[in-house]
Design a protein around this motif. Structure first.
Motif, PDB file in Angstrom:
ATOM      1  N   UNK B 176       5.657  -3.462   0.177  1.00  8.89           N
ATOM      2  CA  UNK B 176       4.447  -4.281   0.206  1.00  8.89           C
ATOM      3  C   UNK B 176       3.271  -3.555  -0.446  1.00  8.89           C
ATOM      4  N   UNK B 177       3.162  -2.272  -0.181  1.00  4.70           N
ATOM      5  CA  UNK B 177       2.091  -1.485  -0.803  1.00  4.70           C
ATOM      6  C   UNK B 177       2.281  -1.407  -2.322  1.00  4.70           C
ATOM      7  N   UNK B 178       3.521  -1.286  -2.745  1.00  6.91           N
ATOM      8  CA  UNK B 178       3.801  -1.261  -4.195  1.00  6.91           C
ATOM      9  C   UNK B 178       3.382  -2.584  -4.840  1.00  6.91           C
ATOM     10  N   UNK B 179       3.689  -3.713  -4.191  1.00  8.99           N
ATOM     11  CA  UNK B 179       3.272  -5.014  -4.737  1.00  8.99           C
ATOM     12  C   UNK B 179       1.745  -5.083  -4.837  1.00  8.99           C
ATOM     13  N   UNK B 180       1.059  -4.628  -3.786  1.00  5.82           N
ATOM     14  CA  UNK B 180      -0.418  -4.641  -3.820  1.00  5.82           C
ATOM     15  C   UNK B 180      -0.947  -3.852  -5.007  1.00  5.82           C
ATOM     16  N   UNK B 181      -0.391  -2.679  -5.199  1.00 10.23           N
ATOM     17  CA  UNK B 181      -0.815  -1.833  -6.321  1.00 10.23           C
ATOM     18  C   UNK B 181      -0.566  -2.549  -7.652  1.00 10.23           C
TER      19      UNK B 181
END
Lengths: 254, 254
Positions: B176-181
């Protein structure tokens, strides 16, 4: 009713590296489209038709295959390696995207294959054992400035770099220029692997440190793998060096 | 005299995607080391011995296999997918690098396989049809800051991004953090492909635009492919969308 269109990969050329599902598609199809040397890797029956074309006519070839499949034939488009990596699957999709509306109705099946970098990596150990990127060095289809930018960012990111289409008669200087650029970012001892015809009788694998890497070793059929700063070389008595990129990196982990 | 050590890949799990040369190594070997579910993919004879171990014991497993091969046995280390991509070939090399001197004398053969991203890509078209990069999202073995830096540089470079090990019970937030980035770098409509068990009966392929990409769709066995700004989606009546990354890029070429 539409026939079927299979887009298959033969792997790098060793028949023992072609998957059973790709072989089954070859059994099924009546018409085969591809670059001549890739079609030569198949054993076709007398009732199967070969439509060989030149290496640079991908879009026309895809259109011809789609036209025949739309008429009801079972057709096979043949790539070397994996059809999805710098090969015919993208050309077939592009033809469908831009071409005749009936091509969208064709029953399309892409079957994966062993792409060159995997076969080359296996011959020397595990250079792709950690994060890596994969670039075509051909500036026939994209600007050279994009390639240079990608190489610089890949080196900054610490990716191992696999290069396809490194050199050809019409593109003689690009690989040497890429090595020069990478020398500004990577350690002199970074291993560079030139892998040609991996797994075939005429296989030729050469490893050189980046500082001395000689672009003239490569030809059109070579896949070049350039290590990251983490990539290691293991000397073994009486055996070729092993090259691998470790699975871990120093620093704070969980 | 040393025996042989084969490091093989089964492909993503469909037996039709395992190469004849990997099957021949299975015929030859007497002892098999690997994660249990990967060993389950092989049909072993009564005279062949199975040494199953947990998913996270790669280095111990590699050492045990090397020890047995050094004693003269023909041993097979089994990975899913390709053994050279986030799998056992790097662990075996690492064991040789750091371990007993006699392990360097073992006759080692790595045999390539169909890695997950190739099988997933084939199911949707040709998303890896142009330059791409391949990252493990696991911060068990490298710092999370390195992963974030690589994702940002990959997006800047315009690479399609294939993610392995996207999520696990112990690593629930990373994807999820990777998608946000990536949402800060890439268009909202960029296709994200979640490919699980490609080519197997329990296959599940889901495509979402990056703006709505839901990390909860992924599990340990999912390979996630995130398009580049060039990646295109082709709608087809009565068939799933085709996704591909064109072979060409606008700009001045030769």
């Amino acid at each position: 009713m539409s026939g079927r269109l299979f887009v298959i990969g033969t792997g790098p050329g060793n028949p023992e590296q072609m998957t059973p599902e790709a072989l089954a598609a070859v059994e099924t199809a009546t018409d085969f489209f591809g670059y001549g040397p890739y079609l030569d890797r198949l054993t076709l029956r007398a009732d199967q038709t070969r439509h060989a074309s030149d290496n640079r006519e991908e879009l026309d070839r895809a259109g011809a295959a789609l036209t025949l499949a739309a008429k009801g034939a079972d057709v096979c488009v043949v790539s070397g390696g994996d059809p999805g990596v710098f090969a015919m699957a993208a050309a077939v999709c592009e033809a469908i995207d831009k071409g005749s509306a009936e091509w969208r109705g064709v029953d399309l099946t892409v079957l994966p294959g062993i792409t060159a970098m995997l076969a080359v990596a296996a011959r020397v150990g595990a250079p792709l054992g950690h994060d890596f990127c994969v670039l075509s060095l051909s500036d026939n289809l994209k600007p050279w400035s994009v390639i240079e930018n990608r190489l610089a960012l890949a080196a900054q990111a610490g990716f191992v770099i696999a290069l396809y289409n490194p050199i050809s008669k019409a593109r003689p200087w690009q690989l040497g220029t890429a090595f020069e650029l990478l020398r500004r970012h990577l350690p002199a001892a970074t291993p560079v692997i030139f892998g040609r015809a991996a797994g075939r009788p005429d296989e030729r694998i050469t490893v050189q440190p980046l500082e001395k890497a000689d672009a003239a070793i490569a030809d059109m059929a070579t896949c070049v793998i350039i290590g990251s700063p983490e990539t290691r070389v293991i000397a073994r008595e009486g055996r070729p060096d092993l090259i691998y990129t470790p699975r871990f990196m120093a620093g704070e982990t969980r």
